[in-house]
Design a protein around this motif. Structure first.
Motif, mmCIF file in Angstrom:
data_model
loop_
_atom_site.group_PDB
_atom_site.id
_atom_site.type_symbol
_atom_site.label_atom_id
_atom_site.label_comp_id
_atom_site.label_asym_id
_atom_site.label_seq_id
_atom_site.Cartn_x
_atom_site.Cartn_y
_atom_site.Cartn_z
ATOM 1 N N ALA A 13 12.674 13.215 13.776
ATOM 2 C CA ALA A 13 12.946 12.208 14.805
ATOM 3 C C ALA A 13 11.647 11.817 15.499
ATOM 4 C CB ALA A 13 13.923 12.776 15.833
ATOM 5 N N PHE A 14 11.588 10.584 15.950
ATOM 6 C CA PHE A 14 10.495 10.163 16.834
ATOM 7 C C PHE A 14 11.032 9.075 17.745
ATOM 8 C CE2 PHE A 14 9.860 7.601 12.936
ATOM 9 C CZ PHE A 14 9.798 6.313 13.451
ATOM 10 N N ASN A 15 10.316 8.836 18.837
ATOM 11 C CA ASN A 15 10.787 7.854 19.823
ATOM 12 C C ASN A 15 9.920 6.615 19.923
ATOM 13 O OD1 ASN A 15 12.890 9.492 20.748
ATOM 14 N ND2 ASN A 15 11.481 10.624 22.056
ATOM 15 N N ASN A 16 8.722 6.676 19.360
ATOM 16 C CA ASN A 16 7.797 5.554 19.538
ATOM 17 C C ASN A 16 8.133 4.417 18.577
ATOM 18 O OD1 ASN A 16 5.661 3.832 19.761
ATOM 19 N ND2 ASN A 16 4.145 5.257 18.910
ATOM 20 N N PRO A 17 8.677 3.311 19.077
ATOM 21 C CA PRO A 17 9.104 2.229 18.167
ATOM 22 C C PRO A 17 7.951 1.598 17.407
ATOM 23 C CG PRO A 17 9.873 1.841 20.435
ATOM 24 C CD PRO A 17 8.895 2.965 20.489
ATOM 25 N N LYS A 18 6.721 1.801 17.898
ATOM 26 C CA LYS A 18 5.580 1.190 17.211
ATOM 27 C C LYS A 18 5.188 1.942 15.941
ATOM 28 C CE LYS A 18 3.401 0.453 21.256
ATOM 29 N NZ LYS A 18 2.329 0.073 22.183
ATOM 30 N N ARG A 19 5.809 3.084 15.703
ATOM 31 C CA ARG A 19 5.582 3.769 14.414
ATOM 32 C C ARG A 19 6.320 3.075 13.273
ATOM 33 N NH1 ARG A 19 6.088 10.160 15.345
ATOM 34 N NH2 ARG A 19 6.085 10.108 13.072
ATOM 35 N N ILE A 20 7.178 2.126 13.630
ATOM 36 C CA ILE A 20 7.888 1.317 12.624
ATOM 37 C C ILE A 20 7.303 -0.099 12.712
ATOM 38 C CG2 ILE A 20 10.149 0.460 11.856
ATOM 39 C CD1 ILE A 20 11.302 2.603 13.917
ATOM 40 N N GLU A 21 6.790 -0.589 11.599
ATOM 41 C CA GLU A 21 6.235 -1.953 11.649
ATOM 42 C C GLU A 21 7.081 -2.892 10.792
ATOM 43 O OE1 GLU A 21 2.156 -3.488 12.624
ATOM 44 O OE2 GLU A 21 2.056 -3.317 10.450
ATOM 45 N N ILE A 22 7.478 -3.991 11.413
ATOM 46 C CA ILE A 22 8.345 -4.979 10.759
ATOM 47 C C ILE A 22 7.542 -6.237 10.442
ATOM 48 C CG2 ILE A 22 10.423 -6.414 11.043
ATOM 49 C CD1 ILE A 22 11.037 -3.392 11.068
ATOM 50 N N ARG A 23 7.758 -6.755 9.248
ATOM 51 C CA ARG A 23 7.133 -8.029 8.875
ATOM 52 C C ARG A 23 8.241 -8.952 8.381
ATOM 53 N NH1 ARG A 23 2.719 -10.415 10.458
ATOM 54 N NH2 ARG A 23 2.062 -12.003 8.995
ATOM 55 N N PHE A 24 8.534 -9.995 9.159
ATOM 56 C CA PHE A 24 9.570 -10.953 8.762
ATOM 57 C C PHE A 24 9.004 -11.983 7.792
ATOM 58 C CE2 PHE A 24 11.458 -9.578 12.777
ATOM 59 C CZ PHE A 24 12.790 -9.491 12.428
ATOM 60 N N ASP A 25 9.862 -12.458 6.880
ATOM 61 C CA ASP A 25 9.492 -13.647 6.112
ATOM 62 C C ASP A 25 9.343 -14.794 7.102
ATOM 63 O OD1 ASP A 25 9.889 -12.088 3.953
ATOM 64 O OD2 ASP A 25 11.734 -13.056 3.286
ATOM 65 N N LYS A 26 10.366 -14.933 7.933
ATOM 66 C CA LYS A 26 10.362 -15.945 8.981
ATOM 67 C C LYS A 26 11.367 -15.498 10.028
ATOM 68 C CE LYS A 26 10.637 -20.849 9.817
ATOM 69 N NZ LYS A 26 11.038 -22.164 9.332
ATOM 70 N N LEU A 27 11.023 -15.715 11.294
ATOM 71 C CA LEU A 27 11.931 -15.324 12.376
ATOM 72 C C LEU A 27 12.844 -16.495 12.711
ATOM 73 C CD1 LEU A 27 10.175 -13.313 15.220
ATOM 74 C CD2 LEU A 27 12.419 -12.897 14.240
ATOM 75 N N PHE A 28 14.100 -16.387 12.343
ATOM 76 C CA PHE A 28 15.056 -17.459 12.614
ATOM 77 C C PHE A 28 15.772 -17.200 13.928
ATOM 78 C CE2 PHE A 28 14.779 -17.526 7.979
ATOM 79 C CZ PHE A 28 14.571 -18.866 7.758
ATOM 80 N N SER A 29 16.124 -18.268 14.647
ATOM 81 C CA SER A 29 16.955 -18.069 15.835
ATOM 82 C C SER A 29 18.427 -18.018 15.431
ATOM 83 C CB SER A 29 16.712 -19.172 16.858
ATOM 84 O OG SER A 29 16.865 -20.418 16.260
ATOM 85 N N ARG A 30 18.762 -18.471 14.234
ATOM 86 C CA ARG A 30 20.122 -18.371 13.696
ATOM 87 C C ARG A 30 20.014 -18.431 12.181
ATOM 88 N NH1 ARG A 30 24.833 -20.569 16.123
ATOM 89 N NH2 ARG A 30 23.805 -20.298 18.107
#
Lengths: 184, 86
Positions: free
Chosen positions: A67-84
């Motif tokens: 377990a860990f609590n630091n969300p920055k240890r997970i890195e997300i790369r979107f193709d594109k950030l959609f609002s819907r």
């Protein structure tokens, strides 16, 4: 071993995150912040990042048992950030990589994560508290009687009558329950 | 501020984010914030921000990773406060 996350947007709108700009610095890496700043809708953007991080973390935790609590240890790369619309991103936790799929809807954001070498996933949505309905649906889907349990690490699993286990992921937010299972 | 005073303030912050009153019936210093107090990880971010505001300090990413229990939070705050004094 899947991971999923569900964000009920009506609940998210009342969250303290709405008033706190410091949340961005606490949960997003520098690289993620660059992509977040391009988002047309920051509210949806931050919760889409969060849903992807949670889904990836759950998938990671099922195999790593840590377990860990630091969300920055997970890195997300979107193709594109959609609002819907559809949501697709890649998540990296240490050396592990996960593919995230889901959607941003009018009322909710849903994300599910699987490792690059795993099969596709199947999702079930039910009103909150309706776990029995999920057991029935999952039993039909897998063609055998299954019951919802927790393993010794407190993760949800489906167990058949012989005690064979299928690892699953479960999220609950607002009025909805979401279950993600490996494709049969 | 001694550790008991820090703990009381920490518990007041944690109580803002617990949905179920009954989790406080049998809590201890070693209660796990996520599992025993049933606080979700998004709310943990709020708790860290509240702690930073309340105690006028910064909880760095590494310190955030050390947090499992009420006692962990108290120890981190006490350490930070001691560092500030030095």
């Amino acid at each position: 071993m899947p991971g999923n996350d569900l964000i009920w947007l009506a609940s998210a709108r009342t969250s303290a995150w709405q008033q706190r700009k410091e949340v961005i610095a606490k949960i997003l890496t520098d690289r993620e912040r660059g992509q977040f700043e391009e988002a047309k809708d920051p509210f949806t953007g931050i919760w889409a990042f969060w849903a992807c991080k949670e889904a990836a973390y759950k998938a990671w935790q099922q195999s790593e048992h840590k377990a860990f609590n630091n969300p920055k240890r997970i890195e997300i790369r979107f193709d594109k950030l959609f609002s819907r619309g559809p949501l697709h991103s890649m998540a990296r936790i240490g050396k592990r990589q996960f593919e995230i799929n889901g959607f941003v809807g009018r009322h909710l954001i849903f994300a599910s994560a699987l490792r690059a070498d795993e099969k596709a996933l199947r999702h079930f949505f039910f009103p909150g508290g309706n776990e029995r309905a999920f057991e029935e649906e999952a039993s039909r889907y897998f063609g055998k009687s299954l019951s919802l349990r927790k393993n010794k690490r407190n993760h949800p699993v489906l167990a058949d009558e012989a005690g064979k286990i299928i690892e699953i992921s479960k999220s609950h937010d607002g009025p909805l329950l979401a279950f993600t299972v490996p494709e049969r | 501020m001694n550790k008991q005073e820090i703990k009381e303030k920490v518990i007041a912050i944690l109580k803002k984010y617990t949905r179920r009153e009954e989790v406080w019936e049998n809590f201890s210093d070693t209660s796990d914030i996520l599992n025993d107090l049933k606080i979700n990880s998004a709310r943990l971010v709020d708790i860290i921000l509240d702690i930073e505001d309340e105690f006028d300090l910064e909880v760095e990413d590494e310190a955030m990773d050390r947090i499992r229990t009420i006692n962990d939070v108290v120890e981190i705050i006490a350490e930070k406060k001691a560092e500030k004094k030095d």
